[in-house]
Design an enzyme around this catalytic site. Sequence first.
Site, PDB file in Angstrom:
ATOM      1  N   LYS A  80       0.841  -1.195   0.000  1.00 17.48           N
ATOM      2  CA  LYS A  80       0.000   0.000   0.000  1.00 17.48           C
ATOM      3  C   LYS A  80       0.880   1.250   0.000  1.00 17.48           C
ATOM      4  CE  LYS A  80      -3.879   1.893   2.725  1.00 17.48           C
ATOM      5  NZ  LYS A  80      -4.638   1.767   3.987  1.00 17.48           N
ATOM      6  N   SER A 155      -9.648   1.705   3.130  1.00 20.33           N
ATOM      7  CA  SER A 155      -8.831   2.487   2.233  1.00 20.33           C
ATOM      8  C   SER A 155      -7.810   1.673   1.448  1.00 20.33           C
ATOM      9  CB  SER A 155      -8.089   3.555   3.029  1.00 20.33           C
ATOM     10  OG  SER A 155      -7.140   2.970   3.900  1.00 20.33           O
ATOM     11  N   SER A 179      -9.621  -0.585   7.338  1.00 16.12           N
ATOM     12  CA  SER A 179      -9.046  -0.401   6.004  1.00 16.12           C
ATOM     13  C   SER A 179      -8.345  -1.617   5.406  1.00 16.12           C
ATOM     14  CB  SER A 179      -8.073   0.772   6.007  1.00 16.12           C
ATOM     15  OG  SER A 179      -8.779   1.978   5.989  1.00 16.12           O
TER      16      SER A 179
END
Lengths: 486, 94
Positions: A80, A155, A179
């Site tokens: 990420k 997210s 997330s």
Amino acid sequence: MLELHSLTIHEIRDMLRAGQICSKDILDSVYSRIEALDDKIGAYLTLTKEEAYEAAAIIDKKIAEGEKLGDLAGIPMAIKDNISTKGVKTTCASKMLENYVPPFDAHAYEKLKEAGAILIGKTNLDEFAMGSSTENSAFKITRNPWDLERVPGGSSGGSAAAVASDEAYFALGSDTGGSIRQPASLCGVVGFKPTYGAVSRYGLVAFGSSFDQIGPFTKDVEDCAILLNHLYGHDKKDSTSLNVEFGDFTEALNKDIKGMRIGLPEEYFGEGIDPEVKKLVLDGVKVLEGLGAHVEEISLPYSKYALPVYYIAASAEASSNLARYDGVRYGYRAKDYSSLEELYVNSRSEGFGEEVKLRIMLGTYTLSSGYYDAYYNKALKVRRLIKQEFEEAFEKYDVLISPTSPTTAFKIGERTDDQLAMYMSDICTVPINIAGIPAISVPCGLSKGLPVGMQIMSKSLGEASIIKVAHAFEQNTNFTKKKPTL
Amino acid sequence: MIDKKDLHYVASLARLKLKEEDEEKVREKFSMVLDYVGMLNELDIEDVEPLINVNGMSNVMREDEIKESMDRETLLANAPEKMYGCIKVSKVIE
């Protein structure tokens, strides 16, 4: 025969050791998959192809020379884009950090690299990890591999979509209020949020520091256990890092769950939960009951206060953490300004997106003089009550089970104008971060062709119980094997 | 609903400036979230201690040792403007 890219970490690891494939073959498989699909899906922000092939060549040389290999040798990983990777852009999907290249590695990334894993690229996210759909990225949207008109969740939507579409063997994400678990649920993969303090936050770009944890997205529970073994451990560079022995999580695989006590908190099955999601999770619980687990309904009445606590405390922490982006030392600097004050204001106003600015302002407000006691301090008090309620529940139960997300993946654009509807996406996952406990999301079926995730929680450092139950579930069902048609 | 004056004040504390055309939307969203989190007011929590660290940890100290740090060039690599090995900003002293 299955194609290489569709295999798991433990499967390709075995093939590599048996000499059936080399490290380069594995990279070829994943990069050709990315080339074929990522224009459609949009999981990645940056690819690190050149560096990856260099790393693979070193591993293949080691194999040729019969040298000892790291546990994750040659396994490609996606990370990420809010986790620092030295020499590789780490943008947080924000204009603020569009050109930022970290001069150091995050601890979690460093540990995986030491074990031989190879970075293949950085994945898309909601700007600074604030969001539940990955639509808040300043650069692009990511699409759900099961239905390209729908969001992957967020997210960590890029990481979830990459693993779900076999564009990565595994990925790292970060979880502040859900997330990792929520996008894992929406994309039909396994996602794990560790006990607070189990994985070092060093190098994770800070959002809500008392909630943030790095964790893995994998194709099955065994891969998840393998990665936890590498990610967990004390780090002096994170002062909230726990200094305890974690043990070997793979020992929790293939275990009998007879007699284990499972609690179903009724608040997580009530209002706002899609009936079909509820049904699939309860069907999953029946599978566990059939394996000899004892199941009981319980009540966690403070749960309904979890979202308010979260939006006060996490926004307060964000307002403080994001104060560092002032256009001076690194990050975006406005072109027009006539004073230092204006340099700050213009850089921040132009560099941050709408949701980030909203949360900074909320946090600033709840911390400001006159409102601190009414909001921030109150939230910390209720945080204690929520944590205590979980602790009491875990005196009676080994794990608690709930849906991960109240609904399956929603349409792109569907919730962008409805602030509270978007925040509600995290209603089942946020309480876990508030209490600092660990939880997994495992696939438990499809509703109208879209994946549903089952969340399994335990007390702090009770990861082995989670892995045990999740693996038993996986071994007795076939949901983690299901793949989207792409 | 939060009034315009308060919203501007919060924005200025956060070193942010709102675009005029966005102001109403932000005011609405901000107020909606504030109303929602106001739910905590229904609890009687006078005697509850605030929770600071979920694992009950407090300050973690270490010896103050001199160690090698990153070199200047590495640290300055991300600076938006630099001059003479320093970060450049506009004049702050009249």
